[in-house]
Design a protein around this motif. Structure first.
Motif, PDB file in Angstrom:
ATOM      1  N   TRP A  73       0.862  -1.241   0.128  1.00  0.00           N
ATOM      2  CA  TRP A  73      -0.049  -0.414  -0.285  1.00  0.00           C
ATOM      3  C   TRP A  73       0.719   0.878  -0.265  1.00  0.00           C
ATOM      4  O   TRP A  73       0.427   2.612   0.034  1.00  0.00           O
ATOM      5  CB  TRP A  73      -1.128   0.024   1.287  1.00  0.00           C
ATOM      6  CG  TRP A  73      -0.069  -0.559   2.253  1.00  0.00           C
ATOM      7  CD1 TRP A  73       0.044  -1.550   3.290  1.00  0.00           C
ATOM      8  CD2 TRP A  73       0.413   0.687   3.227  1.00  0.00           C
ATOM      9  NE1 TRP A  73       0.334  -1.174   3.871  1.00  0.00           N
ATOM     10  CE2 TRP A  73       0.764  -0.393   4.274  1.00  0.00           C
ATOM     11  CE3 TRP A  73       0.237   1.955   3.496  1.00  0.00           C
ATOM     12  CZ2 TRP A  73       0.861   0.505   5.449  1.00  0.00           C
ATOM     13  CZ3 TRP A  73       0.699   2.470   4.455  1.00  0.00           C
ATOM     14  CH2 TRP A  73       1.333   1.396   5.201  1.00  0.00           C
ATOM     15  N   MET A  74       2.018   0.926   0.153  1.00  0.00           N
ATOM     16  CA  MET A  74       2.920   2.619   0.555  1.00  0.00           C
ATOM     17  C   MET A  74       3.819   2.389  -1.301  1.00  0.00           C
ATOM     18  O   MET A  74       4.936   3.525  -1.617  1.00  0.00           O
ATOM     19  CB  MET A  74       3.791   2.209   1.389  1.00  0.00           C
ATOM     20  CG  MET A  74       4.337   2.019   2.651  1.00  0.00           C
ATOM     21  SD  MET A  74       3.594   3.824   2.904  1.00  0.00           S
ATOM     22  CE  MET A  74       5.360   4.354   3.371  1.00  0.00           C
ATOM     23  N   THR A  75       3.158   1.418  -2.355  1.00  0.00           N
ATOM     24  CA  THR A  75       3.737   1.849  -3.432  1.00  0.00           C
ATOM     25  C   THR A  75       4.456   2.995  -3.938  1.00  0.00           C
ATOM     26  O   THR A  75       4.988   3.238  -4.433  1.00  0.00           O
ATOM     27  CB  THR A  75       3.169   0.656  -4.464  1.00  0.00           C
ATOM     28  OG1 THR A  75       3.253  -0.597  -4.078  1.00  0.00           O
ATOM     29  CG2 THR A  75       3.810   0.736  -5.516  1.00  0.00           C
ATOM     30  N   GLU A  76       3.287   3.451  -4.224  1.00  0.00           N
ATOM     31  CA  GLU A  76       2.608   4.959  -4.918  1.00  0.00           C
ATOM     32  C   GLU A  76       3.977   6.024  -4.130  1.00  0.00           C
ATOM     33  O   GLU A  76       4.282   6.924  -5.000  1.00  0.00           O
ATOM     34  CB  GLU A  76       1.548   5.972  -4.924  1.00  0.00           C
ATOM     35  CG  GLU A  76      -0.189   4.732  -6.029  1.00  0.00           C
ATOM     36  CD  GLU A  76       0.273   3.629  -5.045  1.00  0.00           C
ATOM     37  OE1 GLU A  76       0.412   2.998  -4.433  1.00  0.00           O
ATOM     38  OE2 GLU A  76      -1.462   3.787  -6.390  1.00  0.00           O
ATOM     39  N   VAL A  77       3.760   5.923  -2.897  1.00  0.00           N
ATOM     40  CA  VAL A  77       4.262   7.069  -1.805  1.00  0.00           C
ATOM     41  C   VAL A  77       6.273   6.804  -2.239  1.00  0.00           C
ATOM     42  O   VAL A  77       6.791   7.696  -2.691  1.00  0.00           O
ATOM     43  CB  VAL A  77       4.245   6.958  -1.108  1.00  0.00           C
ATOM     44  CG1 VAL A  77       4.475   7.629   0.335  1.00  0.00           C
ATOM     45  CG2 VAL A  77       3.428   7.600  -0.526  1.00  0.00           C
ATOM     46  N   ARG A  78       6.188   5.182  -2.103  1.00  0.00           N
ATOM     47  CA  ARG A  78       7.807   5.065  -2.590  1.00  0.00           C
ATOM     48  C   ARG A  78       8.463   5.048  -3.734  1.00  0.00           C
ATOM     49  O   ARG A  78       9.266   5.949  -4.030  1.00  0.00           O
ATOM     50  CB  ARG A  78       7.541   3.015  -1.763  1.00  0.00           C
ATOM     51  CG  ARG A  78       9.482   3.032  -1.564  1.00  0.00           C
ATOM     52  CD  ARG A  78       9.397   1.538  -1.439  1.00  0.00           C
ATOM     53  NE  ARG A  78       8.446   0.333  -2.707  1.00  0.00           N
ATOM     54  CZ  ARG A  78       7.089   0.167  -2.096  1.00  0.00           C
ATOM     55  NH1 ARG A  78       6.599   0.019  -0.957  1.00  0.00           N
ATOM     56  NH2 ARG A  78       6.434  -0.632  -2.337  1.00  0.00           N
ATOM     57  N   TYR A  79       7.399   5.285  -4.865  1.00  0.00           N
ATOM     58  CA  TYR A  79       7.820   5.282  -6.253  1.00  0.00           C
ATOM     59  C   TYR A  79       7.855   7.008  -6.262  1.00  0.00           C
ATOM     60  O   TYR A  79       8.933   7.712  -6.577  1.00  0.00           O
ATOM     61  CB  TYR A  79       6.863   5.136  -6.963  1.00  0.00           C
ATOM     62  CG  TYR A  79       6.885   5.849  -8.295  1.00  0.00           C
ATOM     63  CD1 TYR A  79       8.315   4.883  -9.349  1.00  0.00           C
ATOM     64  CD2 TYR A  79       5.903   7.384  -8.914  1.00  0.00           C
ATOM     65  CE1 TYR A  79       8.091   5.737 -10.520  1.00  0.00           C
ATOM     66  CE2 TYR A  79       6.424   7.492  -9.578  1.00  0.00           C
ATOM     67  CZ  TYR A  79       7.374   7.174 -10.938  1.00  0.00           C
ATOM     68  OH  TYR A  79       7.545   7.388 -12.170  1.00  0.00           O
ATOM     69  N   VAL A  80       7.223   7.834  -5.673  1.00  0.00           N
ATOM     70  CA  VAL A  80       7.552   9.640  -5.898  1.00  0.00           C
ATOM     71  C   VAL A  80       8.840   9.854  -5.226  1.00  0.00           C
ATOM     72  O   VAL A  80       9.402  10.352  -5.497  1.00  0.00           O
ATOM     73  CB  VAL A  80       6.148  10.285  -4.668  1.00  0.00           C
ATOM     74  CG1 VAL A  80       6.459  11.498  -5.082  1.00  0.00           C
ATOM     75  CG2 VAL A  80       4.479  10.034  -6.716  1.00  0.00           C
ATOM     76  N   TRP A  81       9.293   9.261  -3.783  1.00  0.00           N
ATOM     77  CA  TRP A  81      10.571   9.810  -3.330  1.00  0.00           C
ATOM     78  C   TRP A  81      11.473   9.252  -4.059  1.00  0.00           C
ATOM     79  O   TRP A  81      12.284  10.133  -3.867  1.00  0.00           O
ATOM     80  CB  TRP A  81      10.184   9.005  -1.804  1.00  0.00           C
ATOM     81  CG  TRP A  81       9.434   9.447  -0.432  1.00  0.00           C
ATOM     82  CD1 TRP A  81       9.361  10.029  -0.579  1.00  0.00           C
ATOM     83  CD2 TRP A  81       8.466   8.715   0.118  1.00  0.00           C
ATOM     84  NE1 TRP A  81       7.898  10.473   0.562  1.00  0.00           N
ATOM     85  CE2 TRP A  81       7.859   9.076   1.183  1.00  0.00           C
ATOM     86  CE3 TRP A  81       9.176   7.074   0.916  1.00  0.00           C
ATOM     87  CZ2 TRP A  81       7.549   8.785   3.029  1.00  0.00           C
ATOM     88  CZ3 TRP A  81       8.551   6.246   1.825  1.00  0.00           C
ATOM     89  CH2 TRP A  81       7.902   6.902   2.876  1.00  0.00           C
ATOM     90  N   GLN A  82      11.527   7.904  -4.517  1.00  0.00           N
ATOM     91  CA  GLN A  82      12.463   7.195  -5.378  1.00  0.00           C
ATOM     92  C   GLN A  82      13.143   8.655  -6.496  1.00  0.00           C
ATOM     93  O   GLN A  82      13.694   9.127  -6.146  1.00  0.00           O
ATOM     94  CB  GLN A  82      12.468   6.316  -5.795  1.00  0.00           C
ATOM     95  CG  GLN A  82      12.164   5.025  -4.803  1.00  0.00           C
ATOM     96  CD  GLN A  82      12.260   3.733  -4.965  1.00  0.00           C
ATOM     97  OE1 GLN A  82      11.316   3.282  -6.160  1.00  0.00           O
ATOM     98  NE2 GLN A  82      12.260   2.896  -4.594  1.00  0.00           N
ATOM     99  N   LEU A  83      11.191   9.005  -6.902  1.00  0.00           N
ATOM    100  CA  LEU A  83      11.509   9.810  -8.010  1.00  0.00           C
ATOM    101  C   LEU A  83      12.270  11.229  -7.698  1.00  0.00           C
ATOM    102  O   LEU A  83      12.431  11.940  -8.127  1.00  0.00           O
ATOM    103  CB  LEU A  83      10.324  10.113  -8.708  1.00  0.00           C
ATOM    104  CG  LEU A  83      10.293  10.917  -9.911  1.00  0.00           C
ATOM    105  CD1 LEU A  83      10.639  10.740 -11.246  1.00  0.00           C
ATOM    106  CD2 LEU A  83       8.732  11.191 -10.235  1.00  0.00           C
TER     107      LEU A  83
END
Length: 170
Positions: A73-83
């Protein structure tokens, strides 16, 4: 390790980011108060013990967040942090990249294209527009024209951070 742009729903990301931010802030408040209360009850009242309690609350919140960051459930947030992390790394190399673009360096063109695509996606995910930065729009157009003139693909969807080593600042 190469990073690839992914498509995520902005509304879903914004909802999850708000929920996670509120939950983490609430957790920090609760842990900070709990640790402060335990310390002052055990050792007596002191500003330093209260500050230590807040620090322990911050550490506990950080540890909890680190343990949960790999959850689905953290996929989107983790992706934005990495971006954001990768865009920040690229932005520290913008001057050498811009000089290399003037010399028609294909790698620099690829990195700047990825940078502009990533910035646009980040703005979209956060519900903002990128139309307010005329300098960035002009640079984006310049890169697009150069890519077309050199016959390079219109989009670049992956970025390898090791590519930046070719543009070390002197």
């Amino acid at each position: 390790m190469a990073f690839s742009l992914e498509q995520h729903d902005p509304a879903s990301y914004q909802r999850k980011a708000r929920i996670i931010s509120v939950a983490m802030a609430g957790q920090l408040i609760i842990f900070g108060l709990l640790f402060s209360m335990l310390l002052t009850t055990t050792f007596g009242s002191s500003v330093w013990l209260n500050a230590l309690g807040v620090l322990l609350g911050l550490l506990a919140t950080s540890a909890m967040f680190a343990a949960l960051r790999e959850r689905p459930w953290m996929t989107e947030v983790r992706y934005v942090w990495q971006l954001k992390h990768h865009l920040s790394r690229i932005s520290s190399y913008l001057q050498p990249l811009r000089r290399a673009v003037e010399e028609d360096n294909h790698l620099a063109l690829d990195i700047l294209t990825f940078y502009h695509q990533g910035m646009a996606q980040l703005a979209e995910l956060n519900g903002r527009t990128t139309d307010d930065d005329a300098e960035r729009l002009a640079e984006k157009m310049q890169v697009k024209v150069k890519r077309e003139a050199l016959g390079l693909p219109k989009e670049v969807t992956t970025f390898d951070p090791h590519d930046l080593s070719a543009f070390k600042q002197k």
